[in-house]
Motif scaffolding. Sequence first.
Motif, PDB file in Angstrom:
ATOM      1  N   ALA A 169      31.052  30.762  37.034  1.00 51.59           N
ATOM      2  CA  ALA A 169      29.722  31.137  37.526  1.00 51.59           C
ATOM      3  C   ALA A 169      29.120  32.260  36.702  1.00 51.59           C
ATOM      4  N   PHE A 170      29.977  32.909  35.879  1.00 52.19           N
ATOM      5  CA  PHE A 170      29.514  34.037  35.070  1.00 52.19           C
ATOM      6  C   PHE A 170      29.749  33.810  33.575  1.00 52.19           C
ATOM      7  N   GLY A 171      29.800  32.529  33.202  1.00 57.00           N
ATOM      8  CA  GLY A 171      29.867  32.203  31.785  1.00 57.00           C
ATOM      9  C   GLY A 171      31.250  32.033  31.205  1.00 57.00           C
ATOM     10  N   ASP A 172      32.302  32.171  32.022  1.00 53.83           N
ATOM     11  CA  ASP A 172      33.658  31.955  31.509  1.00 53.83           C
ATOM     12  C   ASP A 172      33.868  30.462  31.287  1.00 53.83           C
ATOM     13  N   GLU A 173      34.780  30.121  30.381  1.00 56.70           N
ATOM     14  CA  GLU A 173      34.971  28.720  30.015  1.00 56.70           C
ATOM     15  C   GLU A 173      35.649  27.900  31.110  1.00 56.70           C
ATOM     16  N   CYS A 221      37.345  39.050  32.523  1.00 51.72           N
ATOM     17  CA  CYS A 221      37.347  40.390  33.121  1.00 51.72           C
ATOM     18  C   CYS A 221      35.926  40.894  33.358  1.00 51.72           C
ATOM     19  N   GLN A 222      35.021  40.553  32.469  1.00 53.53           N
ATOM     20  CA  GLN A 222      33.624  40.908  32.697  1.00 53.53           C
ATOM     21  C   GLN A 222      33.055  40.110  33.860  1.00 53.53           C
ATOM     22  N   ALA A 223      33.534  38.872  34.007  1.00 51.58           N
ATOM     23  CA  ALA A 223      33.075  38.025  35.109  1.00 51.58           C
ATOM     24  C   ALA A 223      33.472  38.610  36.455  1.00 51.58           C
ATOM     25  N   MET A 224      34.691  39.161  36.552  1.00 50.74           N
ATOM     26  CA  MET A 224      35.134  39.696  37.841  1.00 50.74           C
ATOM     27  C   MET A 224      34.277  40.877  38.279  1.00 50.74           C
ATOM     28  N   LEU A 225      33.848  41.719  37.292  1.00 49.58           N
ATOM     29  CA  LEU A 225      32.952  42.837  37.643  1.00 49.58           C
ATOM     30  C   LEU A 225      31.593  42.308  38.090  1.00 49.58           C
ATOM     31  N   ALA A 226      31.119  41.269  37.405  1.00 47.25           N
ATOM     32  CA  ALA A 226      29.826  40.683  37.756  1.00 47.25           C
ATOM     33  C   ALA A 226      29.866  40.073  39.156  1.00 47.25           C
ATOM     34  N   ALA A 227      31.020  39.530  39.547  1.00 45.67           N
ATOM     35  CA  ALA A 227      31.142  38.914  40.872  1.00 45.67           C
ATOM     36  C   ALA A 227      30.913  39.928  41.981  1.00 45.67           C
ATOM     37  N   TRP A 228      31.268  41.175  41.740  1.00 46.69           N
ATOM     38  CA  TRP A 228      31.056  42.231  42.747  1.00 46.69           C
ATOM     39  C   TRP A 228      29.661  42.854  42.634  1.00 46.69           C
ATOM     40  N   GLY A 229      28.890  42.404  41.640  1.00 43.92           N
ATOM     41  CA  GLY A 229      27.556  42.954  41.472  1.00 43.92           C
ATOM     42  C   GLY A 229      27.460  44.035  40.426  1.00 43.92           C
ATOM     43  N   TYR A 230      28.490  44.156  39.581  1.00 39.82           N
ATOM     44  CA  TYR A 230      28.514  45.196  38.550  1.00 39.82           C
ATOM     45  C   TYR A 230      28.443  44.573  37.152  1.00 39.82           C
ATOM     46  N   GLU A 231      27.512  43.676  36.993  1.00 39.00           N
ATOM     47  CA  GLU A 231      27.364  43.017  35.691  1.00 39.00           C
ATOM     48  C   GLU A 231      27.037  44.051  34.611  1.00 39.00           C
ATOM     49  N   GLY A 232      27.740  43.968  33.496  1.00 38.04           N
ATOM     50  CA  GLY A 232      27.527  44.895  32.395  1.00 38.04           C
ATOM     51  C   GLY A 232      28.303  46.190  32.529  1.00 38.04           C
ATOM     52  N   ALA A 233      29.079  46.342  33.620  1.00 35.43           N
ATOM     53  CA  ALA A 233      29.804  47.597  33.829  1.00 35.43           C
ATOM     54  C   ALA A 233      31.044  47.699  32.955  1.00 35.43           C
ATOM     55  N   LEU A 234      31.585  46.557  32.513  1.00 32.59           N
ATOM     56  CA  LEU A 234      32.800  46.568  31.701  1.00 32.59           C
ATOM     57  C   LEU A 234      32.464  46.306  30.238  1.00 32.59           C
ATOM     58  N   ALA A 279      36.693  41.648  48.659  1.00 29.69           N
ATOM     59  CA  ALA A 279      35.355  41.920  48.134  1.00 29.69           C
ATOM     60  C   ALA A 279      34.833  40.740  47.317  1.00 29.69           C
ATOM     61  N   MET A 280      35.732  40.102  46.555  1.00 27.45           N
ATOM     62  CA  MET A 280      35.327  38.953  45.750  1.00 27.45           C
ATOM     63  C   MET A 280      35.067  37.740  46.639  1.00 27.45           C
ATOM     64  N   ASP A 281      35.893  37.582  47.664  1.00 29.02           N
ATOM     65  CA  ASP A 281      35.726  36.462  48.590  1.00 29.02           C
ATOM     66  C   ASP A 281      34.422  36.596  49.369  1.00 29.02           C
ATOM     67  N   ALA A 282      34.095  37.838  49.729  1.00 28.19           N
ATOM     68  CA  ALA A 282      32.864  38.084  50.487  1.00 28.19           C
ATOM     69  C   ALA A 282      31.625  37.688  49.686  1.00 28.19           C
ATOM     70  N   LYS A 283      31.747  37.737  48.365  1.00 24.17           N
ATOM     71  CA  LYS A 283      30.634  37.338  47.506  1.00 24.17           C
ATOM     72  C   LYS A 283      30.606  35.829  47.272  1.00 24.17           C
ATOM     73  N   GLY A 284      31.646  35.146  47.741  1.00 23.59           N
ATOM     74  CA  GLY A 284      31.672  33.687  47.631  1.00 23.59           C
ATOM     75  C   GLY A 284      32.276  33.148  46.355  1.00 23.59           C
ATOM     76  N   TYR A 285      33.126  33.925  45.691  1.00 22.29           N
ATOM     77  CA  TYR A 285      33.664  33.485  44.404  1.00 22.29           C
ATOM     78  C   TYR A 285      35.176  33.255  44.411  1.00 22.29           C
ATOM     79  N   ALA A 333      42.299  43.731  40.579  1.00 18.91           N
ATOM     80  CA  ALA A 333      42.459  44.853  41.501  1.00 18.91           C
ATOM     81  C   ALA A 333      42.266  46.190  40.800  1.00 18.91           C
ATOM     82  N   TYR A 334      42.783  46.289  39.584  1.00 16.18           N
ATOM     83  CA  TYR A 334      42.702  47.554  38.844  1.00 16.18           C
ATOM     84  C   TYR A 334      41.259  47.921  38.526  1.00 16.18           C
ATOM     85  N   HIS A 335      40.491  46.975  38.045  1.00 16.76           N
ATOM     86  CA  HIS A 335      39.109  47.277  37.678  1.00 16.76           C
ATOM     87  C   HIS A 335      38.245  47.503  38.923  1.00 16.76           C
ATOM     88  N   TYR A 336      38.547  46.814  39.999  1.00 16.91           N
ATOM     89  CA  TYR A 336      37.822  47.082  41.239  1.00 16.91           C
ATOM     90  C   TYR A 336      38.136  48.495  41.728  1.00 16.91           C
TER      91      TYR A 336
END
Length: 575
Positions: free
Chosen positions: A302-306, A354-367, A282-288, A326-329
């Motif tokens: 790409a989502f503000g991580d250092e 961890c917030q970045a990984m949710l944003a990569a799937w399109g769930y920004e702000g979900a965590l 799912a993350m690869d499909a988004k290009g990340y 995997a757990y949060h997905y």
Amino acid sequence: MTLREQVEEVVDAALSAAVADESLPLEEVPAAALERPRDAANGDWASTVALRAAKAAHMKPRDVAEVVVSHLPKNDLIASTEIAGPGFVNIRLTNAALASVIAEARHEGMDFGRGETPANAGRINLEYVSANPTGPMHVGHGRWAALGDSMARVLRHAGFDVSEEFYINDHGTQMDNFGRSVSVRYEQLCGRDVPMPENCYGGAYVIDIAREILDADGEKWLDVPEEERVVAFRERSYVEMLEHNKAVLSGFGTTFDTWFSERTLYVPDEDGKSAVDRALEAMDAKGYVFQKDGATWFKSTAFGDEKDRVLIKENGEFTYFLSDVAYHYNKIQRGFTHLIDIWGADHHGYVKRCQAMLAAWGYEGALEVVLGQLVNLFRDGSAVRMSKRTGEMVTFEELIEEVGVDATRYLMLSRSSDQPIDFDIEVAKKKDATNPVYYVQYAHARICSILRKAACEGDLAAAEAGDITFNELAERTVGADVDLSPLCEESELALMRKMGDFADMVAQAAADRAPFRLTHYAQDLAALFHQFYTNCHVLADDEATRRARLALCDASRIVLALTLSLLGVSAPEKM
């Protein structure tokens, strides 16, 4: 609808009328937005709407306030208004309006102040404690247990759909180290001179587990190849430690809807793919996802991580972060729309990735991550570093055994999670007003004593025998339809005002993830009750006054018990 919301409706109606007849030349009707005045002498509620609307209306704030007050419709809530300072609208309620909270609390009981499910609230997954099953829980885990459990209770009372989850970290190197630690202790108990490897667990509890195995099986495991023995001891010890920690949490009153095993993330499904595979795809499909230096990376920058994060090392080993991915997905795939994780402050560096990984799937702000500070143990003001019993760290279980569940919970919740807690064991054990949980519980028990005293002898005997509940006893003693007009003393009104704040307080505590506010509320409510009890003779000779004050006592009892229940603390009827 809370009393504040009812009064806001009246003020909102005044604002709408003033805009409609152009007394207030505004394009949109502003909100009343009431708040408690800092000084109770200024009234029950105050609105700053005149200050906020003055510029747009091209009027002086006090002139706007005059218009608002002049347009107030007839109602049974507001006794008087006052325009103060630069343009505050101070509102004083009628005694009848304040007293309405008594009837509401007595009618609603433990549903008093319960909120309606907010629009688009979705489903919340609240994960907390999640201690590794490689040893006993420490007092920090106790703080997260109290915080997470109370947060779930508060969120549910505010109307949210919450599922509580414990993530079992039962995969990876730490589990192998645990099994090896038990194996080494077992060999040592059998007389072998075997050193304990680095990165293993040296606590006395490991020796206890090894001794249990020796007592049960004898020395038969000495003839088993080392790696086979390590695996067997790992699985055996893992189950024992997990069950032990489950029992401790259950005894603390903390329950989970789901115990999620990290191992299951690596188990292939019917299509031959694991949760780890699904998350990576799912993350690869988004290009990340990208390859670099033989390793697999996540483009978290790409989502503000250092910096970008490694998912799979060059040698093919999975990182801990990949398990988190995997757990949060998996949580999202299970239908949760908002994830709340409670972590220790030492994990602050993991939040952004961890917030970045949710944003990569399109769930920004979900965590949402709630970070908590440490618990510092004291005994009569002196720091406690080690357990008297084992000479090692004081475990969560030992603290509960010495202090009790109620005091431990209450004091663990006494401060905001972003502040450290200084927990004095001796203070927690005291049975006087210096112990805040005792002070609040005593107020509840005192009310129960008053109601028992007021009960007729027959009902009292039935209550003592357990034939009727205390709620039924109070109903028979006080009655349902009570004339509350005799309640006009300031200490009576102050108690009613405080009960009227309950619903708003719970809603705000839920929104801010701040159950510590309930401890402050409980102490304030208990103090106001004690003042009322001191100033007003409850069992007065006048029947009308007597019944009204008993009704006030009963409502206070209900709200105190409810507040304590949201903290996971008992409300004793006798002390």
